[in-house]
Scaffold this motif. Sequence first.
Motif, PDB file in Angstrom:
ATOM      1  N   SER A  21      35.393  30.948  27.736  1.00 11.70           N
ATOM      2  CA  SER A  21      35.872  31.284  29.078  1.00 11.70           C
ATOM      3  C   SER A  21      36.715  32.560  29.080  1.00 11.70           C
ATOM      4  O   SER A  21      36.557  33.403  29.958  1.00 11.70           O
ATOM      5  N   GLY A  24      34.358  35.396  28.560  1.00  9.58           N
ATOM      6  CA  GLY A  24      33.521  35.519  29.752  1.00  9.58           C
ATOM      7  C   GLY A  24      34.236  36.272  30.862  1.00  9.58           C
ATOM      8  O   GLY A  24      33.630  37.086  31.570  1.00  9.58           O
ATOM      9  N   VAL A  25      35.531  36.025  31.031  1.00 11.12           N
ATOM     10  CA  VAL A  25      36.325  36.742  32.029  1.00 11.12           C
ATOM     11  C   VAL A  25      36.382  38.233  31.691  1.00 11.12           C
ATOM     12  O   VAL A  25      36.192  39.091  32.558  1.00 11.12           O
ATOM     13  N   PHE A  27      34.210  39.950  29.934  1.00 13.73           N
ATOM     14  CA  PHE A  27      32.889  40.532  30.148  1.00 13.73           C
ATOM     15  C   PHE A  27      32.585  40.709  31.630  1.00 13.73           C
ATOM     16  O   PHE A  27      31.982  41.700  32.035  1.00 13.73           O
ATOM     17  N   GLN A  28      33.011  39.753  32.452  1.00 15.26           N
ATOM     18  CA  GLN A  28      32.791  39.896  33.892  1.00 15.26           C
ATOM     19  C   GLN A  28      33.594  41.076  34.435  1.00 15.26           C
ATOM     20  O   GLN A  28      33.093  41.834  35.268  1.00 15.26           O
ATOM     21  N   ASN A  29      34.814  41.266  33.933  1.00 17.31           N
ATOM     22  CA  ASN A  29      35.625  42.422  34.355  1.00 17.31           C
ATOM     23  C   ASN A  29      34.940  43.730  33.970  1.00 17.31           C
ATOM     24  O   ASN A  29      34.951  44.696  34.742  1.00 17.31           O
ATOM     25  N   LYS A  31      31.705  44.173  33.604  1.00 17.38           N
ATOM     26  CA  LYS A  31      30.555  44.315  34.501  1.00 17.38           C
ATOM     27  C   LYS A  31      31.010  44.807  35.874  1.00 17.38           C
ATOM     28  O   LYS A  31      30.357  45.657  36.485  1.00 17.38           O
ATOM     29  N   ASP A  32      32.134  44.257  36.344  1.00 17.65           N
ATOM     30  CA  ASP A  32      32.670  44.676  37.651  1.00 17.65           C
ATOM     31  C   ASP A  32      33.063  46.153  37.655  1.00 17.65           C
ATOM     32  O   ASP A  32      33.069  46.793  38.699  1.00 17.65           O
ATOM     33  N   THR A  37      24.169  45.934  30.655  1.00 12.65           N
ATOM     34  CA  THR A  37      23.970  45.233  29.388  1.00 12.65           C
ATOM     35  C   THR A  37      23.849  46.228  28.242  1.00 12.65           C
ATOM     36  O   THR A  37      22.957  47.074  28.244  1.00 12.65           O
ATOM     37  N   SER A  56      26.717  36.246  28.915  1.00 10.82           N
ATOM     38  CA  SER A  56      27.005  37.397  29.772  1.00 10.82           C
ATOM     39  C   SER A  56      26.020  38.548  29.594  1.00 10.82           C
ATOM     40  O   SER A  56      25.753  39.290  30.538  1.00 10.82           O
TER      41      SER A  56
END
Length: 148
Positions: A21, A24-25, A27-29, A31-32, A37, A56
């Motif tokens: 988790s 994942g946070v 990686f999402q940041n 991506k944002d 990829t 991710s």
Amino acid sequence: MKQDGHRGIIAAEPMAEESKSSCGVLFQNLKDCGLSTPKLIISDAHSGLVSAIRESFSRASWQRCKVHFMRNSLAYVPQKEKKSFAETLKEIWPAPTAEFARKRAYEVIDSYAKRFPKAVSALKTDWKILWSSMHSQCWMREKSYLPT
């Protein structure tokens, strides 16, 4: 790796833990912020981190960090023998083909099995990770790393 052949670091983030988790946070940041990829992700083999990478960035290749790989096996080698053993391990990475690297890896395992059984056991575990999804074409393109 950038188009010009240079590798780049895209994040260095202190974390309390390397959980799926938490990673994942991160990686999402990324991506944002516009990260698409990556072709290759190099990291430690912590299960939470690797799970987050696979979730991710499912199309990215993953490689275990060479330093972590080396440290894992060297932890079981007596101090006076570490330099020699490390030099032997380092001979694997510049191999011209994946097949030659694999042959060299098994030679190392066979040569040191009786002297350093715990180090060899760690190597065998790590090799399973490294060889599990070897891409020969990546080896030929990028000879200084072991793709998985």
